[in-house]
Write an enzyme that holds these catalytic residues in place. Structure first.
Site, PDB file in Angstrom:
ATOM      1  N   ASP A  52       1.239  -1.514  -4.887  1.00 19.64           N
ATOM      2  CA  ASP A  52       0.011  -0.716  -4.778  1.00 19.64           C
ATOM      3  C   ASP A  52      -0.946  -1.152  -5.877  1.00 19.64           C
ATOM      4  O   ASP A  52      -0.522  -1.693  -6.902  1.00 19.64           O
ATOM      5  CB  ASP A  52       0.312   0.789  -4.908  1.00 19.64           C
TER       6      ASP A  52
ATOM      7  N   ALA B 263      -3.149  -5.833  -2.934  1.00 16.39           N
ATOM      8  CA  ALA B 263      -2.152  -6.077  -1.894  1.00 16.39           C
ATOM      9  C   ALA B 263      -2.307  -7.463  -1.269  1.00 16.39           C
ATOM     10  O   ALA B 263      -1.312  -8.144  -1.004  1.00 16.39           O
ATOM     11  CB  ALA B 263      -2.270  -5.005  -0.819  1.00 16.39           C
TER      12      ALA B 263
ATOM     13  N   ASP C 215       0.506  -0.188   4.930  1.00 17.70           N
ATOM     14  CA  ASP C 215      -0.189   1.063   5.281  1.00 17.70           C
ATOM     15  C   ASP C 215      -1.458   1.186   4.445  1.00 17.70           C
ATOM     16  O   ASP C 215      -1.539   2.006   3.524  1.00 17.70           O
ATOM     17  CB  ASP C 215       0.760   2.245   5.020  1.00 17.70           C
TER      18      ASP C 215
ATOM     19  N   CYS D 174      -5.270   4.074   9.368  1.00 14.30           N
ATOM     20  CA  CYS D 174      -5.723   5.474   9.391  1.00 14.30           C
ATOM     21  C   CYS D 174      -7.235   5.520   9.602  1.00 14.30           C
ATOM     22  O   CYS D 174      -7.908   6.440   9.168  1.00 14.30           O
ATOM     23  CB  CYS D 174      -5.323   6.195   8.105  1.00 14.30           C
TER      24      CYS D 174
ATOM     25  N   PHE E 187       0.870  -1.181   0.000  1.00 13.19           N
ATOM     26  CA  PHE E 187       0.000   0.000   0.000  1.00 13.19           C
ATOM     27  C   PHE E 187       0.910   1.237   0.000  1.00 13.19           C
ATOM     28  O   PHE E 187       0.823   2.112   0.858  1.00 13.19           O
ATOM     29  CB  PHE E 187      -0.934   0.049   1.227  1.00 13.19           C
TER      30      PHE E 187
HETATM   31  C1  LIG Z   1      -2.973   5.262   3.022  1.00 13.02           C
HETATM   32  S1  LIG Z   1      -2.434   5.137   1.355  1.00 13.02           S
HETATM   33  C2  LIG Z   1      -0.745   4.728   1.580  1.00 13.02           C
HETATM   34  C3  LIG Z   1       0.172   5.870   1.923  1.00 13.02           C
HETATM   35  C4  LIG Z   1       1.631   5.561   1.817  1.00 13.02           C
HETATM   36  N1  LIG Z   1       1.997   4.362   2.518  1.00 13.02           N
HETATM   37  C5  LIG Z   1       2.481   6.711   2.307  1.00 13.02           C
HETATM   38  O1  LIG Z   1       3.159   6.562   3.337  1.00 13.02           O
HETATM   39  O2  LIG Z   1       2.492   7.747   1.674  1.00 13.02           O
HETATM   40  C6  LIG Z   1      -3.154   3.628   0.821  1.00 13.02           C
HETATM   41  C7  LIG Z   1      -2.745   3.139  -0.558  1.00 13.02           C
HETATM   42  O3  LIG Z   1      -3.301   1.845  -0.714  1.00 13.02           O
HETATM   43  C8  LIG Z   1      -3.673   1.658  -2.083  1.00 13.02           C
HETATM   44  N2  LIG Z   1      -4.666   0.573  -2.070  1.00 13.02           N
HETATM   45  C9  LIG Z   1      -5.928   0.601  -1.600  1.00 13.02           C
HETATM   46  N3  LIG Z   1      -6.487  -0.618  -1.659  1.00 13.02           N
HETATM   47  C10 LIG Z   1      -5.549  -1.459  -2.185  1.00 13.02           C
HETATM   48  C11 LIG Z   1      -5.505  -2.833  -2.481  1.00 13.02           C
HETATM   49  N4  LIG Z   1      -6.547  -3.642  -2.228  1.00 13.02           N
HETATM   50  N5  LIG Z   1      -4.378  -3.335  -3.005  1.00 13.02           N
HETATM   51  C12 LIG Z   1      -3.319  -2.560  -3.260  1.00 13.02           C
HETATM   52  N6  LIG Z   1      -3.295  -1.234  -2.986  1.00 13.02           N
HETATM   53  C13 LIG Z   1      -4.388  -0.695  -2.453  1.00 13.02           C
HETATM   54  C14 LIG Z   1      -4.148   2.996  -2.544  1.00 13.02           C
HETATM   55  O4  LIG Z   1      -3.973   3.102  -3.937  1.00 13.02           O
HETATM   56  C15 LIG Z   1      -3.215   3.948  -1.734  1.00 13.02           C
HETATM   57  O5  LIG Z   1      -2.129   4.313  -2.518  1.00 13.02           O
END
Ligand SMILES: C[S@@+](CC[C@H](N)C(=O)[O-])C[C@H]1O[C@@H](n2cnc3c(N)ncnc32)[C@H](O)[C@@H]1O
Length: 398
Positions: free
Chosen positions: A254, A283, A303, A343, A232
C-alpha cells in the site's frame, strides 16, 4: 416542520414524473420550475415536491447549489421528518443487519438504499461513524445522532466529514464527536476469522472497507497453503482473511504507511504475524519491481481506489485498471488466481471486465473467470439507482 408549512418545489410539465413515482430518488435542477422563491430555499431545507399538475409527490430535501436539487425522503406528502422518522429508518436497518451478522460490525446505512439519501453510517460495536454527505443530513445531524443512538444502543457517535460528495453539496470537511468520547486507539474488528484494526478518527473513509467482506471470504477459500500478494491492501483486507483461510504467507502493498501499520497490528492481533509482511510504495512501481524480480504468487489481489469516480474520468480510469491487470498477471503462478476489483461508479461491470481481460491478454496470459463478487448485503442496492452499485471483484484463474 409540518408538511403544510414547507416550501413547494414543482416539476416542469415535461419532467419525468413517472420515474420519480416509480422510485427514482433524485430530481435534477433542469427538471424543476426554478423561480426566485425556489432559488432562495436554504441548502438542506425540506420541501414538498409537486408534479407539473400540482399533485403532491412527497417530501424532499433541497439543495439549490447541487445538480441533484431534490432528494426524495418520503413519498407520503404528510410525512414529518423528525427524530421519530429517523429512528424508524435506523431501526429498520439494524433489524436486517443483526440477522445477517454475528456481531454489530457492519455498514448500518447505505444512503438512498436504506432510505437516508446521501447518508452513510458504519458501525463498530458501541461506536458509529456517520458521513452526512448531503446538506439535509448536515442540517439534521443532532436529531440524527440521537435517533441513531436510540435505535442501536451505541455509546459513541462520530461525524466524518471526508466524503467526496460533501464539496458538491457545499459542506466543510470537519470531523466531530457528536455523542460520547472518540476512541483514542484503533478498534479491533473481527471478520472472516481475522482481526482488523480500524482507525475511526484518523484513517481512510470511516476506518474499514466493510463492502469487501464477502470477497475477502471468497478469496480466502482459494488461499489454503498459498503464497498471497495483496496490492492496495489498506489495513490488510484480503491478506488477513487469506491468512485466516490458511495461506502460507501474505505480502500487503500500500502507499499508506499508516494503513500498513494497522495491517501489521491486525496480523499481530490475529496471531499471523509470522506469515505476514508489508511493502510500502506506489502499487504500480511495486508490481513492476516484483515482475523484474521474477516473483511468483499463487494468488494476487488488486483492489485500487476508484480510478473512474465519474464519467469524465472513465477512459483514463479504464486504462489504469488495464495497467493493473497487465502488471499483476505475470506475477501469478500457472494455475493460480488473480483477483481484480473496482469500486468506480462510472466503470460498470462490462467496461471494468473488458479492461481487466485486455490487461491479462496483454500480459500474454489466458484466464477463466470463475466468480464475480459484489458488495455485501450491508451495502444494499437501490434498484432504480444504478449509481448505488459500484463494487466489482473479478476472480480469474490463469
Ligand atoms: C479501496 S482501498 C483498499 C481496500 C482493501 N483492499 C480492503 O479490502 O480493505 C485502496 C487502497 O489503495 C491505497 N492506494 C491508493 N493509491 C495507491 C497507489 N498508487 N499505490 C499504492 N497504494 C495506493 C490506499 O492507501 C488504500 O489503502
Amino acid at each position: 416542520m409540518m408538511p403544510s408549512s414547507l416550501p413547494v418545489v414543482r416539476l416542469k410539465p415535461k419532467a419525468n414524473a413517472r420515474a420519480i413515482r416509480h422510485g427514482f430518488p433524485w430530481v435534477y435542477d433542469n427538471e424543476l420550475v426554478i423561480d426566485r422563491r425556489t432559488r432562495k430555499i436554504d441548502a438542506g431545507a425540506l420541501a414538498l415536491l409537486e408534479d407539473g399538475e400540482r399533485r403532491p409527490m412527497g417530501i424532499v430535501a433541497v439543495n439549490p447549489n447541487s445538480k441533484i436539487f431534490c432528494r426524495m425522503l418520503d413519498r407520503n406528502p404528510e410525512a414529518v421528518i423528525d427524530e421519530a422518522w429517523l429512528f424508524a429508518k435506523f431501526a429498520r436497518a439494524v433489524e436486517m443487519r443483526d440477522r445477517l451478522f454475528p456481531a454489530p460490525f457492519y455498514r448500518l446505512i447505505h444512503a438512498e438504499a436504506d432510505g437516508l439519501p446521501g447518508v452513510v453510517v458504519d458501525r463498530f460495536g458501541d461506536t458509529a461513524v456517520i458521513q452526512p454527505n448531503a446538506a439535509w443530513a448536515e442540517a439534521l445531524i443532532g436529531p440524527m445522532a440521537d435517533a441513531l443512538q436510540r435505535a442501536t444502543g451505541v455509546t459513541t457517535v462520530l461525524k466524518n466529514g471526508s466524503g467526496r460528495a460533501r464539496t458538491l453539496e457545499g459542506l466543510d470537511e470537519e470531523n466531530a464527536t457528536l455523542i460520547g468520547t472518540a476512541p483514542d486507539a484503533p478498534l479491533p474488528v473481527v471478520m472472516n476469522g481475522a482481526t482488523y484494526m480500524a482507525d475511526l478518527t484518523g484513517g481512510q473513509k470511516t476506518g474499514l472497507f466493510y463492502d469487501q467482506r464477502p470477497n475477502h471470504a471468497f478469496a480466502a477459500r482459494l488461499c489454503k497453503d498459498a503464497k498471497v500478494l495483496d496490492v492496495f491492501s489498506h489495513v490488510g483486507g484480503f491478506a488477513l482473511a487469506s491468512l485466516a483461510g490458511g495461506a502460507a504467507s501474505a505480502l500487503s502493498v500500500d502507499g499508506s504507511a499508516a494503513a500498513l501499520d494497522l495491517a501489521e497490528a491486525g496480523a499481530q492481533a490475529s496471531g499471523f504475524a509470522d506469515r505476514f509482511e508489508t511493502r510500502k510504495g506506489d502499487a504500480f512501481d511495486v508490481l513492476a519491481a516484483l515482475g523484474e524480480e521474477g516473483a511468483q504468487f499463487d494468488v494476487v489481489i488488486c483492489d485500487p481506489p476508484a480510478f473512474a469516480p465519474s464519467k469524465p474520468a472513465m477512459e483514463k480510469g479504464l486504462r489504469a485498471y488495464e495497467r493493473v491487470a497487465r502488471l499483476a498477471a505475470p506475477l501469478v503462478a500457472e494455475g493460480g488466481y488473480l483477483v481484480l476489483c473496482s469500486c468506480s461508479h462510472a466503470a460498470d461491470l462490462t467496461r471494468f471486465r473488458g479492461a481487466s481481460v485486455r490487461g491479462i491478454g496483454r500480459a500474454g496470459r489466458n484466464a477463466q473467470l470463475i466468480h464475480t463478487g459484489f458488495a455485501g448485503p450491508d451495502h444494499p442496492l437501490m434498484p432504480q439507482l444504478a449509481e448505488s452499485g459500484y463494487l466489482k471483484s473479478l476472480f480469474f484463474r490463469l
